[in-house]
Structures are given as structure tokens and as C-alpha cells.
Design a protein around this motif. Structure first.
Motif, PDB file in Angstrom:
ATOM      1  N   ILE B  79      -1.022   6.858  -2.112  1.00 33.16           N
ATOM      2  CA  ILE B  79      -2.175   6.841  -3.438  1.00 33.16           C
ATOM      3  C   ILE B  79      -2.016   7.885  -4.386  1.00 33.16           C
ATOM      4  O   ILE B  79      -2.178   7.437  -5.483  1.00 33.16           O
ATOM      5  CB  ILE B  79      -3.387   7.183  -2.299  1.00 33.16           C
ATOM      6  CG1 ILE B  79      -3.940   6.012  -1.416  1.00 33.16           C
ATOM      7  CG2 ILE B  79      -4.569   7.068  -3.444  1.00 33.16           C
ATOM      8  CD1 ILE B  79      -4.843   6.323  -0.398  1.00 33.16           C
ATOM      9  N   TYR B  82       0.800   6.450  -6.521  1.00 37.90           N
ATOM     10  CA  TYR B  82       0.208   5.327  -7.284  1.00 37.90           C
ATOM     11  C   TYR B  82      -0.522   5.906  -8.599  1.00 37.90           C
ATOM     12  O   TYR B  82      -0.343   5.514  -9.694  1.00 37.90           O
ATOM     13  CB  TYR B  82      -0.573   4.317  -6.789  1.00 37.90           C
ATOM     14  CG  TYR B  82      -1.462   3.255  -7.414  1.00 37.90           C
ATOM     15  CD1 TYR B  82      -0.525   2.109  -7.974  1.00 37.90           C
ATOM     16  CD2 TYR B  82      -2.682   3.324  -7.463  1.00 37.90           C
ATOM     17  CE1 TYR B  82      -1.125   1.509  -8.831  1.00 37.90           C
ATOM     18  CE2 TYR B  82      -3.326   2.229  -8.515  1.00 37.90           C
ATOM     19  CZ  TYR B  82      -2.306   1.398  -8.709  1.00 37.90           C
ATOM     20  OH  TYR B  82      -3.179   0.119  -9.759  1.00 37.90           O
ATOM     21  N   ALA B  83      -1.492   6.879  -8.520  1.00 37.38           N
ATOM     22  CA  ALA B  83      -2.198   7.353  -9.306  1.00 37.38           C
ATOM     23  C   ALA B  83      -1.276   8.097 -10.546  1.00 37.38           C
ATOM     24  O   ALA B  83      -1.445   7.968 -11.476  1.00 37.38           O
ATOM     25  CB  ALA B  83      -3.348   8.385  -8.699  1.00 37.38           C
ATOM     26  N   ASP B  86       2.314   5.291 -11.444  1.00 37.54           N
ATOM     27  CA  ASP B  86       1.916   4.239 -12.101  1.00 37.54           C
ATOM     28  C   ASP B  86       0.571   4.119 -13.210  1.00 37.54           C
ATOM     29  O   ASP B  86       0.641   3.410 -14.185  1.00 37.54           O
ATOM     30  CB  ASP B  86       1.613   2.990 -11.022  1.00 37.54           C
ATOM     31  CG  ASP B  86       2.829   2.701 -10.304  1.00 37.54           C
ATOM     32  OD1 ASP B  86       3.941   2.722 -11.064  1.00 37.54           O
ATOM     33  OD2 ASP B  86       2.927   1.962  -9.371  1.00 37.54           O
ATOM     34  N   GLN B  87      -0.317   4.919 -12.543  1.00 41.20           N
ATOM     35  CA  GLN B  87      -1.617   4.800 -13.465  1.00 41.20           C
ATOM     36  C   GLN B  87      -1.392   6.274 -14.519  1.00 41.20           C
ATOM     37  O   GLN B  87      -2.371   6.340 -15.240  1.00 41.20           O
ATOM     38  CB  GLN B  87      -2.975   5.061 -12.497  1.00 41.20           C
ATOM     39  CG  GLN B  87      -3.097   3.804 -11.512  1.00 41.20           C
ATOM     40  CD  GLN B  87      -3.568   2.568 -12.518  1.00 41.20           C
ATOM     41  OE1 GLN B  87      -4.419   3.065 -13.658  1.00 41.20           O
ATOM     42  NE2 GLN B  87      -3.346   1.549 -12.230  1.00 41.20           N
ATOM     43  N   SER B  94      -6.235  13.621  -9.249  1.00 43.39           N
ATOM     44  CA  SER B  94      -5.803  12.941  -8.098  1.00 43.39           C
ATOM     45  C   SER B  94      -5.767  13.693  -6.673  1.00 43.39           C
ATOM     46  O   SER B  94      -6.309  13.544  -5.574  1.00 43.39           O
ATOM     47  CB  SER B  94      -4.662  12.381  -8.280  1.00 43.39           C
ATOM     48  OG  SER B  94      -4.114  11.688  -7.158  1.00 43.39           O
ATOM     49  N   ALA B  97      -9.061  14.814  -5.376  1.00 38.95           N
ATOM     50  CA  ALA B  97      -9.770  13.658  -4.660  1.00 38.95           C
ATOM     51  C   ALA B  97      -9.378  13.691  -3.454  1.00 38.95           C
ATOM     52  O   ALA B  97     -10.057  13.358  -2.454  1.00 38.95           O
ATOM     53  CB  ALA B  97      -9.712  12.198  -5.665  1.00 38.95           C
TER      54      ALA B  97
END
Lengths: 368, 323
Positions: B79, B82-83, B86-87, B94, B97
């Protein structure tokens, strides 16, 4: 990868995307509630009822919201300067020391007692934030790492002071005596009594209005003053700011100072408004809630006040919910908080592309 | 002799307290050397500890627990990957979080299943990683000096501990002597150059993030299946952040990372040992001062007063491929 983001219409950027992001966080939270075998709709009903169903609930909700407005503003102010202040919790903790020292050792006449205590809290918070700020500005030490370290340093320092120095004599609990010289901030039920208004006894105090004033002042500062312009300039592009005659080092230090002072508001609300003595770990992680609030409110004071009230509802309603449904413990609120940070912060652009594509398709369809 | 005995005891406890730090610190090293800043070590450690305890409780197998702990931690790492990759998210946000969700979710689920305030049931010895005795432990025991050192410091640890001590040299070898390591370091310093060479920045960073997940997951498994015999909410107690401090203190290098984690583990052991102890001439040393020492040392180092800690150049910076 194509261009990162197609331009979105203004309303989508300001309202739609943030709403989708927060909705995603809440939908996943609902699934979590479902997974532990409870009914999410019933949970929301209990939560909202507990937070807003009666005056007592509203009082507690706004009391929590006060803390979150201050910490959210503290985090957001640094965001504007391109800085991530994770140390709001520690700064608020040290600010509590400032307020307590005045309350314990500095007798002053009348209202000046409370005002000096508030100033002391702001000063201590600012001073504690200044060290990481200075190290970032002048020594290039990454503020994220230093503020994390400073949270732990604050915790150790306050632990030592409360256990060994400030503790009330002949008392086991690591807490000071109740401030002997008054100087506390009046609570709403005390204020309304002379007018014949019966407000239930809640910790909601005048700090709430102070936090709203702080939100307005931050808005003025960021968008209506020269300093605010410089802060935003450094946040957007420090190199360009230098060409504009702005010193990023100065802005870094000033922003962290102001951020630390705002963090002091948490101590004002909890220590001067409710506890009237210094207690161990009184910040209760609310400095970190400020991160979620600032991200959800998109670092704008109006958004921050709204997000803080939402988190106030979650904290107060969550406590009531945990009472009725022991399976949905108060940890659920921390989960929601984390999911909000994830979706409104880390993954804020995830829904942007699909939404942009959707909107573009609707616009490009010829009217029949 | 008494001093020697208590030293051996302190060092043995320093090793036990240092192991989760070593694993988490080296985990962070992999991630950050590839350019992905990871302040979510704490949350992943907690996730690993929780998943391991839950599965070990239901299966009664330490190895099944280990697999679950590592898998859960890798999933959380993905996760973050990905953040971050990719993001192109803010990696600090991140990580924050992840720390929050892990902290709340583990306590919530644990409480929902067992209704013990988030604590999982006590595990039997068979579901734990037990200390193993190396050969000749009994034979060497009577030997002065060497005997206690061998039986307390070298022998009589669990498998995860031995693995933790092996991971520093392994990482050193992988980073500095293999092609993968060279590319991984390059991607953390100058991803554009790696991209130009026709290599996938994304692939390398995902690889690093997954290695990070495995290692920090193991540190969590160690907490619940070796150090304790259950999971308890917030049981990582800031170890992920101390590991982060150690990583900065070691200037993102494997051998110094091992040494720093042992030093921080030693300080932790000392602070437990020194509770209420009086040093002649100094008086009572406040435990909090020793506890704060790792953080103070890291800040002083970061400030550049004793050497300079320079992070990998591209760490925290999402890579945008030019078109």
C-alpha cells in the motif's frame, strides 16, 4: 504514464474530489465495522446520537473540536511553508508545561493570570518547535525526523518533571496540584448560568472561541499579509522565492514558531480549560489528529474548522458508541483517522483521473 | 565478578531488545536506499506482530504465525509502495496513515475477537520461537568468563535473533557486491540515470519496498512470538521510530545500523536496569534521560555537530518519467 492530472473544473477540485476521498475512508471504515460483526448504519446512528443528540454531547464534541482546530491549524500552517511538522503533539505537551508553571508559581491579579498562562503556553510551544525549525533552516536537518525525535524527547522530559519535580507532594499519580492561583479559562456552563441558561456541565470552555479567532487570524495571515504570501511562496517553490527576495530559512523558522504557538492551543484547552492541573500524557495523541484534520480541511481554516468538528463528533460519539457496542472500541476512531489521512492525503489523486475522464466524457458528448 | 555477571545480564537483554530494532532498521534501509522514505515502520511492525499472534493462536504453529506476520507486513508495504511509487504521494503522509491505521486496526480486531482490550490469549511454548542451545553449551558453562558469555550472549537465542544478526552482513553484501544492490542504490540517488540505462525504477523500488516489508514484519513476529507470548495493543511502543533514528544515526549503512541498534538496545536495557539505582557522585540517574538518549543523539547527529547524516539523494522524491 500520461500527464499527471487533467485540469478539473473548480468545483470538482474544491468539493467533489475531497468529498470522494473522505467518502472512501468512511466506506472502508463501514466495511471494517461490518467485518467485526456489527451493523455500520446502527453504529453511525449511535455515534451521531452520542455526539449531537443532546446538549451534553454537543458540549463534549465542541470541546474535542477545539483541540483539533488548534492542532489542525498548527499542521496546516507548516504545510503552507512546505514543511511537515509531525511534532505538534510534543509541542503541545511542552506548552502545557508553560501554562502549568504560570498556574503554579506566578500569582497575578484577575484575568491577567489566564492571559499570561495562555501566552506562556504559546511561548513554550513555539520555543520547542523552534529547535527543529532552526535545525531545518540552518543545518539542513530534516524536520520530519527531528520533530519525531522531539516528540519522544518531550515525552521523556515531561515524564521526568511530573514524576520527580512537579508532582503534588504525598501523591502517587504523576500530576501537579490544582493551580492555586486560579487563572483558568471559564467553562461555558459557568458563563451561561448568570443569564439563566442551563447548559449541562461539559468541559467546553472559552478556548473554543479562541480557536475560532485563531482560525480567522491564520486565514488573514496566509492570504492577506505579506508574510503569508512569503510563506506560500516558499512552500510552492523555495528557489523561486529566493529570486523574489524571500529567505526560505527565515520563513522556515517563522512558520515553525507560529505552528508551535498554535499547538499550544491544545494545552490551553485541556490544561487551562478542563484539567486545571498538569497531567501525564494529556495530549492523548491529539497532535496527530491535527494531521488528519489539516489534510481533510485541505489546509484552509474553514476546512479545518469543519474537519475538526467532524473529528470532535467522532471522538465524542466514538466514546458513546464504545459504551453501547463494546466490540467497536475507541480504536475504531483511530482507524477512521488513519484512513482519512490515507485517502485525503496519500492517495488524494487516486480518484482524480477517473473523475476527470468521466467529466470530460460528459462535456464532450454533443447535445442532442 | 558480580559486575561481570550483571554486565552479561545487561548485554543479553541488550541483544533481546536490539533484535527488533535491527530488523526494522535494516528494513528501512532497503526502502530508503531505493528512494522510498518509510516512517511507517512502526505500523508495519505492529501489523506483523498482530497477524503472527492471531495465526499462531488459531494454528498453534509459530511458523504459520511467522508467515502470516510477514505476509501482512508486506501487504501494508505494498500500500505504501502504491502510494509512494504509483500515486507519487507524499511519503511522510502515507507512512503516517499506515501508523494510525495499524495502531487502531490491530487493537480493534483483537478486541473484537477476544474481548480482552485487544490482547490476544497467551500462546503455548510450542507456538513460539524458543531459544535454541548451541553445541557445547553445557560443557562450556563451568568455564569462567567464557562460559557465561557463551551461554548467555552467543548461545540460547531464538532463530529470529540469529537471522537478525545475519541480515546486516547479508544486506551489506547484497547492496555493495551484487548487480541488484548497485541498481537499488542508484535508484535512490539518481533514478533518471537508472531509467536511462533501461531499467525499471518502479520495479526496483517495489522490490525494495517488499524486502522492507519482509524484514520489518519479522521484527513484529519477534515481538509477539519470541519476546512476548501474545499480542498487546501498541506493543511496538515506538520501536519503529527508534529504528528510524538508528537508520539516520547509521547514515543509511548496514554495519553501522547493526552497531547503532545494539547500542540503542543496550541503552534500553540499561534504563530498565538503572531504575532507582544510585551512581556514587552523580546521584540517581533519571531513567527518562537514558530513554531519551537515542533521540537526542540522533538530533545532534542530524544537526551536523558530529559528522553529517546525508540521506540518499532521491529519497522521498517520487520519480516522474519524462516523456
Amino acid at each position: 504514464m500520461s500527464a499527471p492530472h487533467k485540469p478539473l473544473p473548480g468545483w470538482a477540485d474544491v468539493a467533489l474530489i475531497p468529498l470522494i476521498n473522505v467518502a472512501a475512508a468512511f466506506i472502508i471504515s463501514g466495511l471494517v465495522v461490518l467485518a467485526i460483526g456489527e451493523n455500520p448504519i446502527e453504529a453511525v446512528k449511535l455515534l451521531v446520537g452520542g455526539a449531537l443528540g443532546n446538549l451534553e454531547g454537543i458540549g463534549f464534541t465542541l470541546y474535542y473540536a477545539t483541540s483539533f482546530i488548534f492542532t489542525g491549524l498548527a499542521v496546516a500552517l507548516c504545510f503552507h511553508a512546505g514543511l511537515f511538522n509531525i511534532g505538534v503533539d510534543g509541542q503541545a505537551y511542552i506548552a502545557g508545561l508553560g501554562a502549568a508553571l504560570v498556574g503554579l508559581y506566578l500569582p497575578l491579579p484577575g484575568y491577567s493570570q489566564a492571559i499570561v498562562a495562555i501566552l506562556a503556553a504559546a511561548l513554550f510551544g513555539a520555543a520547542f518547535a523552534a529547535i527543529p525549525g532552526y535545525l531545518q533552516a540552518k543545518r539542513d536537518s530534516h524536520i520530519v525526523i527531528t520533530t519525531i525525535m522531539f516528540n519522544y524527547i518531550a515525552s521523556a522530559l515531561m515524564g521526568y518533571l511530573l514524576v520527580n519535580v512537579l508532582r503534588r507532594p504525598r501523591q502517587m499519580n504523576p500530576e501537579t496540584q490544582t493551580f492555586p492561583h486560579g487563572g483558568t479559562i471559564p467553562q461555558l456552563h459557568e458563563l451561561l448560568k448568570p443569564f439563566g441558561v442551563e447548559w449541562p456541565v461539559t468541559p467546553l470552555n472559552l478556548s473554543f472561541f479562541l480557536s475560532l479567532i485563531a482560525a480567522f487570524v491564520v486565514w488573514l495571515l496566509i492570504w492577506r499579509t505579506r508574510l503569508g504570501y512569503e510563506i506560500r511562496a516558499v512552500g510552492v517553490n523555495p528557489t523561486a522565492a529566493v529570486y523574489g527576495g524571500v529567505s526560505p530559512a527565515r520563513i522556515t523558522i517563522v512558520s515553525t514558531l507560529l505552528s508551535g504557538a498554535l499547538a499550544g492551543g491544545l494545552a490551553v484547552n485541556v490544561i487551562l480549560g478542563e484539567e486545571h492541573r498538569l497531567v501525564l500524557e494529556f495530549t492523548a495523541g491529539f497532535g496527530f489528529v491535527g494531521i488528519a484534520v489539516a489534510l481533510m480541511g485541505r489546509a484552509h481554516p474553514v476546512g479545518i474548522v469543519l474537519a475538526a468538528i467532524l473529528f470532535g463528533v467522532l471522538y465524542q460519539g466514538g466514546a458513546e458508541l464504545a459504551f453501547d457496542k463494546p466490540k467497536i472500541s475507541r480504536d475504531m476512531i483511530v482507524v477512521i483517522q488513519g484512513l482519512v489521512v490515507l485517502f485525503a492525503g496519500a492517495l488524494e489523486h487516486m480518484f482524480r483521473r477517473p473523475v476527470a475522464a468521466l467529466l470530460a466524457r460528459r462535456v464532450s458528448q454533443p447535445p442532442i | 565478578m558480580e559486575i561481570f555477571d550483571s554486565l552479561v545480564v545487561i548485554f543479553a537483554s541488550a541483544i533481546r531488545l536490539g533484535v527488533p530494532l535491527i530488523l526494522a532498521c535494516i528494513a528501512g534501509l532497503w526502502s530508503e536506499r531505493s528512494g522510498v522514505v518509510d516512517i511507517g515502520l512502526e505500523g508495519k511492525m505492529l501489523t506483523g506482530a498482530f497477524a503472527a499472534a492471531v495465526v499462531a493462536t488459531f494454528t498453534g504453529s509459530a511458523w504459520a504465525g511467522l508467515l502470516a506476520g510477514v505476509t501482512a507486513s508486506v501487504a501494508v508495504s505494498l500500500i505504501h509502495g502504491y502510494a509512494s511509487i504509483d500515486q507519487r504521494a507524499n511519503q511522510i503522509v502515507s507512512g503516517t496513515a499506515i501508523n494510525m491505521v495499524a495502531d487502531g486496526m490491530t487493537a480493534l480486531i483483537g478486541n473484537a475477537i477476544w474481548s480482552q482490550g485487544g490482547r490476544t490469549p497467551q500462546l503455548p511454548d510450542s507456538a513460539l520461537f524458543q531459544p535454541i542451545s548451541l553445541p557445547f553449551e553445557a560443557a562450556l558453562a563451568p568455564v569462567p568468563i567464557l562460559g557465561p558469555i557463551y551461554s548467555h550472549l552467543i548461545s540460547h537465542h531464538d532463530l529470529i535473533t540469529y537471522f537478525a544478526f545475519a541480515i546486516a552482513p547479508l544486506t551489506y553484501w547484497a547492496l555493495y557486491s551484487t548487480r541488484f544492490g548497485l541498481r537499488l542504490r542508484a535508484v535512490g540517488e539518481n533514478p533518471a540515470a537508472v531509467d536511462t540505462a533501461g531499467l525499471s525504477v518502479r520495479g526496483l523500488r517495489y522490490g525494495a519496498v517488499m524486502i522492507c516489508g519482509v524484514l520489518v514484519g519479522l521484527s513484529g513476529v519477534y515481538l509477539s512470538l519470541a519476546q512476548a507470548a501474545y499480542f498487546q495493543p501498541h506493543m511496538s511502543a515506538g520501536k519503529g521510530f527508534i529504528a528510524l533514528a538508528a537508520l539516520v544515526f547509521a547514515k543509511w549503512r548496514p554495519w553501522p545500523a547493526l552497531a547503532t541498534c545494539l547500542l540503542f538496545g543496550f541503552l534500553d536495557a540499561l534504563s530498565i536496569r538503572m531504575q532507582g539505582a544510585v551512581i556514587p557522585g552523580l546521584g540517581e540517574v533519571p531513567v527518562q534521560a537514558i530513554q531519551a538518549l537515542p533521540y537526542v543523539m540522533t538530533v545532534v547527529l542530524l544537526a551536523g555537530f558530529i559528522g553529517k547524516a546525508i540521506p540518499p539523494k532521491a529519497s522521498g522524491v517520487p520519480y516522474v518519467k519524462e516523456r
